[in-house]
Write an enzyme that holds these catalytic residues in place. Structure first.
Site, PDB file in Angstrom:
ATOM      1  N   HIS A  36       0.843  -1.203   0.000  1.00 49.05           N
ATOM      2  CA  HIS A  36       0.000   0.000   0.000  1.00 49.05           C
ATOM      3  C   HIS A  36       0.880   1.257   0.000  1.00 49.05           C
ATOM      4  O   HIS A  36       0.581   2.230  -0.692  1.00 49.05           O
ATOM      5  CB  HIS A  36      -0.884   0.053   1.249  1.00 49.05           C
ATOM      6  CG  HIS A  36      -1.856  -1.080   1.363  1.00 49.05           C
ATOM      7  ND1 HIS A  36      -1.726  -2.077   2.299  1.00 49.05           N
ATOM      8  CD2 HIS A  36      -2.978  -1.363   0.654  1.00 49.05           C
ATOM      9  CE1 HIS A  36      -2.741  -2.925   2.170  1.00 49.05           C
ATOM     10  NE2 HIS A  36      -3.509  -2.520   1.185  1.00 49.05           N
ATOM     11  N   GLN A 152      -8.844  -7.374 -10.826  1.00 52.54           N
ATOM     12  CA  GLN A 152      -9.623  -6.279 -10.226  1.00 52.54           C
ATOM     13  C   GLN A 152      -9.417  -4.977 -11.010  1.00 52.54           C
ATOM     14  O   GLN A 152     -10.365  -4.199 -11.214  1.00 52.54           O
ATOM     15  CB  GLN A 152      -9.206  -6.090  -8.762  1.00 52.54           C
ATOM     16  CG  GLN A 152      -9.804  -4.864  -8.111  1.00 52.54           C
ATOM     17  CD  GLN A 152      -9.570  -4.813  -6.613  1.00 52.54           C
ATOM     18  OE1 GLN A 152     -10.331  -5.352  -5.856  1.00 52.54           O
ATOM     19  NE2 GLN A 152      -8.497  -4.142  -6.185  1.00 52.54           N
ATOM     20  N   SER A 185      -2.419  -8.248   2.894  1.00 49.75           N
ATOM     21  CA  SER A 185      -2.896  -8.131   4.276  1.00 49.75           C
ATOM     22  C   SER A 185      -3.190  -9.513   4.852  1.00 49.75           C
ATOM     23  O   SER A 185      -3.191  -9.698   6.063  1.00 49.75           O
ATOM     24  CB  SER A 185      -4.170  -7.289   4.320  1.00 49.75           C
ATOM     25  OG  SER A 185      -3.930  -6.055   3.689  1.00 49.75           O
TER      26      SER A 185
HETATM   27  O1  PAF Z   1      -8.066  -4.147  -3.369  1.00 45.00           O
HETATM   28  C1  PAF Z   1      -8.682  -3.805  -2.339  1.00 45.00           C
HETATM   29  O2  PAF Z   1      -8.100  -3.647  -1.253  1.00 45.00           O
HETATM   30  C2  PAF Z   1     -10.177  -3.604  -2.419  1.00 45.00           C
HETATM   31  O3  PAF Z   1     -10.766  -4.501  -3.296  1.00 45.00           O
HETATM   32  C3  PAF Z   1     -10.573  -2.154  -2.752  1.00 45.00           C
HETATM   33  C4  PAF Z   1     -10.119  -1.756  -4.143  1.00 45.00           C
HETATM   34  C5  PAF Z   1      -9.986  -1.210  -1.723  1.00 45.00           C
HETATM   35  C6  PAF Z   1     -12.100  -2.016  -2.711  1.00 45.00           C
HETATM   36  O4  PAF Z   1     -12.607  -2.336  -1.453  1.00 45.00           O
END
Ligand code: PAF
Length: 282
Positions: A36, A152, A185
């Site tokens: 992150h 995603q 995580s």
């Molecule tokens: O990748 C993630 O952590 C989640 O899918 C996101 C993009 C924050 C949406 O909740």
């Protein structure tokens, strides 16, 4: 850094920020790690204002146990965000985001039907719900997502197209531990024994790149699946080699400009995902 808990306050602050320049949004579900932080650093470099959302989105969990056991570490997250030079941390409650149930169904199409879409029904619709809300609340110039969740990103691009959001989606490379394990995580849930085995996922994907040079797509898939399944505690859920844009499985290397191998593996009961790009013959 300011912590913001309500949508109304977020809108007000960001309307002011928008007057002054660009806004970078990094959506997260918290339990922040260096993966992150690499997105946040990039957002910091490229934007005048950086907002990070921390919200464990219930609508994207198709498994209730997964939602309950998802790590929640707000205090540590806030400290990391502060140190990373974030301007606004948006940390709302579920009631703030969903004052009433979100019944929207997005026509995400084929990108969302395979792999994670097939294994986790409703998951991508939930992602589209929360990300579209976050885009609406923040109206960012750019939004940052990690390539660990490769599919995603394709789904979010499709949602952006459907909703007509005017912003740039920035995909950022996977951040790895020194031994190659993709940062996630979920890694904190691995036992020491599982943690020691888990780097085999990336090692196997890497060695499959060499294997792929003189093997078919099908043989390469078999190689990865058999290698990983032969390891203690590892069970492959799927390994697909797909086109990087459409997410559709390929059967021949010549079928795509960029092939990506996407894997989901259970290591004990922890579901880990990773992927690798196959260098293409010109
Ligand atoms: O990748 C993630 O952590 C989640 O899918 C996101 C993009 C924050 C949406 O909740």
């Amino acid at each position: 850094m300011e912590i913001i808990r309500t949508v109304a306050e977020l809108r007000t602050k960001l309307n002011e920020a928008r007057e002054k320049g660009s806004i970078g949004l990094v959506p997260t579900m918290g339990a922040l790690h260096e993966g992150h932080l690499s997105l946040i650093q990039r957002a910091r470099k490229e934007n005048d204002t950086v907002v990070v959302s921390v919200f464990v989105n219930p609508t994207q969990f198709n498994n209730p146990t997964d939602l309950v056991t998802y790590p929640r570490t707000e205090e540590a997250d806030v400290a990391l965000l502060e140190k990373a030079g974030v301007d606004y941390a948006f940390i709302p409650t579920v009631e703030e985001i969903y004052p009433e149930p979100d019944t929207r169904v997005f026509e995400l199409g084929p990108v969302a039907e395979v792999m994670e879409g097939a294994m986790r029904p409703g998951h991508f619709n939930g992602v589209a719900q929360i990300v579209s809300k976050l885009f609406d609340f923040t109206r960012p110039t750019r939004a940052y997502f990690g390539e660990k969740d490769f599919q995603q990103i394709a789904v979010i691009r499709r949602m952006v197209e459907l909703e007509g959001f005017d912003l740039e989606i920035v995909d950022c490379p996977i951040k790895r531990e020194a031994d190659g394990l993709a940062m996630s995580s979920r890694n904190v849930r691995l036992t020491p024994e599982q943690r020691a085995i888990a780097p085999a996922i990336h090692r196997t994907l890497e060695s499959s790149v060499c294997w792929a040079k003189d093997h078919t797509v099908e043989q390469t898939k078999r190689y990865v699946i058999d290698e990983l399944n032969s390891m203690p505690q590892m069970q492959v859920e799927y390994y697909e080699i797909v086109d990087a844009l459409t997410m559709q499985p390929i059967s021949d290397w010549d079928q795509t400009k960029q092939a990506v191998g996407c894997v989901t593996v259970f290591c004990g009961d922890v579901r880990l995902i990773d992927n690798i790009k196959y260098p293409m013959k010109k």
